[in-house]
Design an enzyme around this catalytic site. Structure first.
Site, PDB file in Angstrom:
ATOM      1  N   LYS A   1     -11.994 -24.903  16.691  1.00 25.95           N
ATOM      2  CA  LYS A   1     -11.094 -26.009  17.011  1.00 25.95           C
ATOM      3  C   LYS A   1      -9.680 -25.725  16.517  1.00 25.95           C
ATOM      4  O   LYS A   1      -8.706 -25.861  17.268  1.00 25.95           O
ATOM      5  CB  LYS A   1     -11.590 -27.316  16.394  1.00 25.95           C
ATOM      6  CG  LYS A   1     -10.775 -28.535  16.827  1.00 25.95           C
ATOM      7  CD  LYS A   1     -10.968 -29.715  15.907  1.00 25.95           C
ATOM      8  CE  LYS A   1     -10.076 -29.584  14.687  1.00 25.95           C
ATOM      9  NZ  LYS A   1     -10.034 -30.820  13.867  1.00 25.95           N
TER      10      LYS A   1
ATOM     11  N   ASP B   1     -11.988 -32.176  19.337  1.00 24.91           N
ATOM     12  CA  ASP B   1     -12.118 -32.903  18.076  1.00 24.91           C
ATOM     13  C   ASP B   1     -12.996 -34.128  18.317  1.00 24.91           C
ATOM     14  O   ASP B   1     -13.622 -34.261  19.374  1.00 24.91           O
ATOM     15  CB  ASP B   1     -10.741 -33.296  17.527  1.00 24.91           C
ATOM     16  CG  ASP B   1     -10.061 -34.371  18.374  1.00 24.91           C
ATOM     17  OD1 ASP B   1     -10.549 -34.683  19.483  1.00 24.91           O
ATOM     18  OD2 ASP B   1      -9.038 -34.912  17.915  1.00 24.91           O
TER      19      ASP B   1
END
Length: 219
Positions: free
Chosen positions: A121, A139
């Site tokens: 991420k 997320d």
């Protein structure tokens, strides 16, 4: 599951709602963005910006983070969750940058994810925001919104969510879609109180229809 046409409609509506969606982590360069994104794990951007407002004045480059005892860095980020492990990772990351990358953040995912504290991420955020490369970071907001809408399955992993959204979205729009999904989840389709009553996606939203049947939506 949403059809391609329905997903295109979702993207159009999110574009209308949040045309200026952007990374809300305040930074001046790829190094600061990497540190800020590392700190943002399980923490709000608002709190991270509050901490980095002071942090980035004290620490300008990797050497600065290595010039202080770990305990001092821990105190500087103490208000952020998991501050001890994050402080350790920051110093380890800075050591790697100093020893192997001439203090420059690498611009490939393969290299980024080898840095301490940098997962997929964080790497995707850095690639997209700092280097302008097509990337889509997942997320909690992106995961929640895509699963509520029905684009992804509830059981899908984060990587599966990423792959699904990328497969359904034009590559040139990945970065923009990432930010618009975050804004949609952060300011509209919130975790506790999703604004189903005034949502343009309500008619095709799996979660919205479910909540309506329970009498939780007034339209």
């Amino acid at each position: 599951m949403l059809t391609k046409k329905q997903w295109e409609f979702c993207l159009e509506e999110m574009e209308n709602m949040f045309p200026d969606a952007h990374c809300e982590l305040i930074h001046d360069n790829p190094f600061e963005l990497t540190i800020a994104t590392l700190l943002s794990a399980q923490c709000t951007d608002v709190l991270v910006n509050k901490v980095t407002g002071t942090l980035f004045k004290k620490y300008k480059k990797p050497e600065d983070y290595l010039a202080v005892p770990l305990e001092e860095l821990e105190q500087d980020i103490r208000s952020i969750g998991l501050y001890r492990s994050k402080a350790k990772n920051i110093q380890k990351l800075c050591r790697r940058l100093l020893d192997e990358y001439n203090c420059v953040i690498p611009n490939s995912r393969e290299e980024l994810v080898t840095l301490p504290g940098v997962g997929r991420k964080t790497a995707n955020v850095v690639l997209s925001v700092a280097f302008g490369q097509p990337a889509l970071a997942v997320d909690t907001h992106v995961e929640r919104v895509t699963k509520r809408l029905g684009l992804c399955k509830w059981k899908d992993s984060v990587l599966e969510v990423e792959q699904t959204v990328m497969n359904k979205t034009p590559k040139e729009n990945w970065s923009k879609t990432h930010h618009q999904l975050i804004f949609f989840g952060r300011y509209h389709c919130k975790a506790q109180n999703p604004n189903c009553n005034a949502c343009p996606l309500f008619d095709i939203c799996r979660e919205g229809q479910k909540r309506a049947k329970k009498g939780l939506v007034n339209r």
